[in-house]
Motif scaffolding. Structure first.
Motif, PDB file in Angstrom:
ATOM      1  N   ALA A   6       0.858  -1.180   0.000  1.00 52.37           N
ATOM      2  CA  ALA A   6       0.000   0.000   0.000  1.00 52.37           C
ATOM      3  C   ALA A   6       0.895   1.231   0.000  1.00 52.37           C
ATOM      4  O   ALA A   6       1.852   1.302   0.770  1.00 52.37           O
ATOM      5  N   ILE A   7       0.576   2.186  -0.876  1.00 54.50           N
ATOM      6  CA  ILE A   7       1.386   3.406  -0.948  1.00 54.50           C
ATOM      7  C   ILE A   7       0.501   4.632  -0.777  1.00 54.50           C
ATOM      8  O   ILE A   7      -0.627   4.666  -1.224  1.00 54.50           O
ATOM      9  N   LYS A  36      -4.819   7.544   2.500  1.00 54.78           N
ATOM     10  CA  LYS A  36      -4.081   7.825   3.735  1.00 54.78           C
ATOM     11  C   LYS A  36      -3.862   6.509   4.474  1.00 54.78           C
ATOM     12  O   LYS A  36      -4.804   5.783   4.742  1.00 54.78           O
ATOM     13  N   ILE A  37      -2.610   6.212   4.792  1.00 52.25           N
ATOM     14  CA  ILE A  37      -2.286   5.014   5.561  1.00 52.25           C
ATOM     15  C   ILE A  37      -2.905   5.184   6.950  1.00 52.25           C
ATOM     16  O   ILE A  37      -2.669   6.194   7.614  1.00 52.25           O
ATOM     17  N   PRO A  38      -3.716   4.212   7.398  1.00 52.74           N
ATOM     18  CA  PRO A  38      -4.338   4.358   8.718  1.00 52.74           C
ATOM     19  C   PRO A  38      -3.309   4.244   9.839  1.00 52.74           C
ATOM     20  O   PRO A  38      -2.377   3.443   9.756  1.00 52.74           O
ATOM     21  N   VAL A  39      -3.475   5.065  10.843  1.00 53.68           N
ATOM     22  CA  VAL A  39      -2.568   5.018  11.989  1.00 53.68           C
ATOM     23  C   VAL A  39      -3.343   4.634  13.242  1.00 53.68           C
ATOM     24  O   VAL A  39      -4.548   4.856  13.346  1.00 53.68           O
ATOM     25  N   ASP A  40      -2.630   4.077  14.193  1.00 50.91           N
ATOM     26  CA  ASP A  40      -3.197   3.705  15.481  1.00 50.91           C
ATOM     27  C   ASP A  40      -3.596   4.990  16.201  1.00 50.91           C
ATOM     28  O   ASP A  40      -2.759   5.869  16.405  1.00 50.91           O
ATOM     29  N   ARG A  49      -2.006  -1.785  11.887  1.00 50.22           N
ATOM     30  CA  ARG A  49      -1.799  -3.043  11.162  1.00 50.22           C
ATOM     31  C   ARG A  49      -3.086  -3.828  10.988  1.00 50.22           C
ATOM     32  O   ARG A  49      -3.279  -4.504   9.983  1.00 50.22           O
ATOM     33  N   GLY A  50      -3.967  -3.765  11.956  1.00 49.97           N
ATOM     34  CA  GLY A  50      -5.243  -4.474  11.849  1.00 49.97           C
ATOM     35  C   GLY A  50      -6.076  -3.955  10.692  1.00 49.97           C
ATOM     36  O   GLY A  50      -6.584  -4.718   9.869  1.00 49.97           O
ATOM     37  N   ALA A  51      -6.202  -2.640  10.602  1.00 50.61           N
ATOM     38  CA  ALA A  51      -6.994  -2.021   9.536  1.00 50.61           C
ATOM     39  C   ALA A  51      -6.383  -2.290   8.172  1.00 50.61           C
ATOM     40  O   ALA A  51      -7.086  -2.651   7.221  1.00 50.61           O
ATOM     41  N   ILE A  52      -5.085  -2.132   8.042  1.00 56.64           N
ATOM     42  CA  ILE A  52      -4.435  -2.337   6.750  1.00 56.64           C
ATOM     43  C   ILE A  52      -4.459  -3.819   6.372  1.00 56.64           C
ATOM     44  O   ILE A  52      -4.623  -4.178   5.207  1.00 56.64           O
ATOM     45  N   GLY A  53      -4.347  -4.696   7.373  1.00 54.23           N
ATOM     46  CA  GLY A  53      -4.403  -6.135   7.116  1.00 54.23           C
ATOM     47  C   GLY A  53      -5.758  -6.584   6.624  1.00 54.23           C
ATOM     48  O   GLY A  53      -5.858  -7.389   5.685  1.00 54.23           O
ATOM     49  N   ARG A  54      -6.823  -6.071   7.231  1.00 51.90           N
ATOM     50  CA  ARG A  54      -8.182  -6.419   6.783  1.00 51.90           C
ATOM     51  C   ARG A  54      -8.414  -5.940   5.355  1.00 51.90           C
ATOM     52  O   ARG A  54      -8.971  -6.653   4.523  1.00 51.90           O
ATOM     53  N   PRO A  68      -9.014   1.588   4.102  1.00 47.47           N
ATOM     54  CA  PRO A  68      -9.173   1.806   5.538  1.00 47.47           C
ATOM     55  C   PRO A  68      -9.018   3.270   5.899  1.00 47.47           C
ATOM     56  O   PRO A  68      -8.359   4.018   5.205  1.00 47.47           O
ATOM     57  N   GLU A  69      -9.649   3.653   6.970  1.00 50.55           N
ATOM     58  CA  GLU A  69      -9.582   5.050   7.423  1.00 50.55           C
ATOM     59  C   GLU A  69      -8.886   5.147   8.750  1.00 50.55           C
ATOM     60  O   GLU A  69      -8.804   4.252   9.499  1.00 50.55           O
TER      61      GLU A  69
END
Length: 69
Positions: A6-7, A36-40, A49-54, A68-69
């Motif tokens: 993901a970029i 936008k890469i989701p952040v904790d 990692r959970g959001a991006i993994g799903r 993911p948001e």
């Protein structure tokens, strides 16, 4: 397993093509732009990692998935 990169980029299609060429050795299944890469939410710097993994699982399974948001 299959790999998805993901970029987050200002010019995602140009960057996507370049990364696919330069990272051919990594045997990526795909390079996907994401707004936008989701952040904790607790740290606001660590990737969620959970959001991006799903999201990646849905993409690799061939299902359309909202980023993911």
């Amino acid at each position: 397993g299959r790999r998805l990169l993901a970029i987050e980029a200002a010019e995602p299609e140009r960057v996507r093509a370049q990364l696919k060429r330069e990272l051919a050795w990594a045997a990526l299944a795909d390079v996907r732009p994401i707004h936008k890469i989701p952040v904790d939410h607790r740290h606001n710097a660590k990737v969620d990692r959970g959001a991006i993994g799903r999201w990646a699982t849905e993409i690799l399974a061939g299902r359309r998935s909202k980023a993911p948001e």
